[in-house]
Scaffold this motif. Structure first.
Motif, PDB file in Angstrom:
ATOM      1  N   ALA A 136      43.541  43.036  39.389  1.00 13.23           N
ATOM      2  CA  ALA A 136      43.936  43.137  40.794  1.00 13.23           C
ATOM      3  C   ALA A 136      42.764  42.846  41.720  1.00 13.23           C
ATOM      4  O   ALA A 136      41.601  43.015  41.356  1.00 13.23           O
ATOM      5  N   SER A 137      43.109  42.427  42.920  1.00 14.74           N
ATOM      6  CA  SER A 137      42.147  42.215  43.991  1.00 14.74           C
ATOM      7  C   SER A 137      42.345  43.306  45.038  1.00 14.74           C
ATOM      8  O   SER A 137      43.482  43.686  45.333  1.00 14.74           O
ATOM      9  N   SER A 138      41.265  43.769  45.609  1.00 13.69           N
ATOM     10  CA  SER A 138      41.371  44.855  46.595  1.00 13.69           C
ATOM     11  C   SER A 138      41.972  44.404  47.916  1.00 13.69           C
ATOM     12  O   SER A 138      42.371  45.237  48.728  1.00 13.69           O
ATOM     13  N   VAL A 162      38.872  43.332  40.675  1.00 11.46           N
ATOM     14  CA  VAL A 162      37.839  42.308  40.829  1.00 11.46           C
ATOM     15  C   VAL A 162      37.268  42.263  42.243  1.00 11.46           C
ATOM     16  O   VAL A 162      36.546  41.326  42.595  1.00 11.46           O
ATOM     17  N   GLY A 163      37.571  43.278  43.049  1.00 16.69           N
ATOM     18  CA  GLY A 163      37.065  43.294  44.417  1.00 16.69           C
ATOM     19  C   GLY A 163      37.900  42.412  45.325  1.00 16.69           C
ATOM     20  O   GLY A 163      39.012  42.018  44.986  1.00 16.69           O
ATOM     21  N   PRO A 164      37.375  42.090  46.500  1.00 19.99           N
ATOM     22  CA  PRO A 164      38.143  41.301  47.469  1.00 19.99           C
ATOM     23  C   PRO A 164      38.198  39.821  47.091  1.00 19.99           C
ATOM     24  O   PRO A 164      37.289  39.059  47.371  1.00 19.99           O
ATOM     25  N   ARG A 165      39.281  39.427  46.434  1.00 16.70           N
ATOM     26  CA  ARG A 165      39.466  38.045  45.978  1.00 16.70           C
ATOM     27  C   ARG A 165      40.802  37.468  46.421  1.00 16.70           C
ATOM     28  O   ARG A 165      41.307  36.520  45.815  1.00 16.70           O
ATOM     29  N   GLY A 166      41.421  38.080  47.436  1.00 16.96           N
ATOM     30  CA  GLY A 166      42.708  37.577  47.908  1.00 16.96           C
ATOM     31  C   GLY A 166      43.756  37.662  46.813  1.00 16.96           C
ATOM     32  O   GLY A 166      43.809  38.641  46.065  1.00 16.96           O
ATOM     33  N   HIS A 167      44.553  36.611  46.674  1.00 18.10           N
ATOM     34  CA  HIS A 167      45.627  36.615  45.684  1.00 18.10           C
ATOM     35  C   HIS A 167      45.155  36.074  44.318  1.00 18.10           C
ATOM     36  O   HIS A 167      45.971  35.764  43.458  1.00 18.10           O
ATOM     37  N   ILE A 168      43.878  35.998  44.122  1.00 12.99           N
ATOM     38  CA  ILE A 168      43.258  35.561  42.864  1.00 12.99           C
ATOM     39  C   ILE A 168      43.844  34.204  42.437  1.00 12.99           C
ATOM     40  O   ILE A 168      44.301  34.019  41.318  1.00 12.99           O
ATOM     41  N   ASN A 169      43.790  33.270  43.367  1.00 13.04           N
ATOM     42  CA  ASN A 169      44.335  31.933  43.127  1.00 13.04           C
ATOM     43  C   ASN A 169      43.256  30.885  43.414  1.00 13.04           C
ATOM     44  O   ASN A 169      42.059  31.228  43.441  1.00 13.04           O
ATOM     45  N   SER A 170      43.634  29.657  43.649  1.00 13.46           N
ATOM     46  CA  SER A 170      42.638  28.608  43.897  1.00 13.46           C
ATOM     47  C   SER A 170      41.830  28.881  45.163  1.00 13.46           C
ATOM     48  O   SER A 170      40.664  28.480  45.248  1.00 13.46           O
TER      49      SER A 170
END
Length: 191
Positions: A136-138, A162-170
């Motif tokens: 998950a992303s925060s 994984v911290g602030p990474r949005g929707h963990i996409n491109s």
């Protein structure tokens, strides 16, 4: 066991993208380009996902797969895997699945959940019958930390923030995302 026998048992990976598929810069697409053991599950309609159609497409892909497999799922692909496991899969099909990496699980009750997606609620709250990791992303706009933690707890999954990474996409700038490939490798090695 010699090296060729060990490699023969290494699970193949079924890639489960989410809503609107995963484009060229997405870590799923990059993983497929790096390793022929990765195969994308083709959904009937990427822009208007319907739970039944997506779960049946996954069921067909699992049936066609040789030997053990693991899922590398993103977003709506995560819900598809969980719903398939709890409502669609036979015992024989489940026996082929060694694990699942479930990244950026979206909340169907969330304000940003795609209106074009239907039937993905309620989210199953049963333990998954295979090893799993929820990532998950925060600051994911489609599924917050409390939701992803609740899914991980219900599914018996390891949970990773994984911290602030949005929707963990491109758009998250992860490139080949070697760290997550390591998590996936741990699932593949467990066979």
């Amino acid at each position: 066991m010699n090296a060729p026998e060990a490699n023969a048992r290494k699970p193949n990976v079924l890639v489960l993208p989410g809503y609107q598929n995963s484009g060229a810069g997405h870590w799923q697409t990059r993983w497929e380009a790096l390793d022929p053991a990765f195969t994308r599950v083709r959904m009937p309609d990427w822009d208007h996902p319907v739970r039944d159609a997506w779960c049946r497409a996954l069921d067909s892909a699992v049936a066609a797969a040789d030997g053990p497999i693991v899922f590398a799922a993103h977003s709506l692909g995560c819900l598809t895997a969980a719903i398939w496991a709890s409502q669609y899969a036979s015992a024989a099909q489940l026996g082929k699945v060694a694990g699942a990496l479930l990244v950026a699980v979206p909340d169907p009750a969330g304000a940003n959940f795609p209106r074009d997606a239907s039937g993905f609620a309620p989210v199953p709250i049963e333990r998954l019958p295979f090893a799993s990791i929820v990532v998950a992303s925060s600051d994911d706009p489609y599924g917050g930390v409390p939701f992803s933690q609740a899914c991980a707890n219900a599914w018996g999954s390891r949970w990773i923030d994984v911290g602030p990474r949005g929707h963990i996409n491109s758009d998250s700038g992860l490139g080949d995302w070697d760290e997550a490939r390591g998590w996936l490798a741990s699932l593949r090695a467990s066979v």
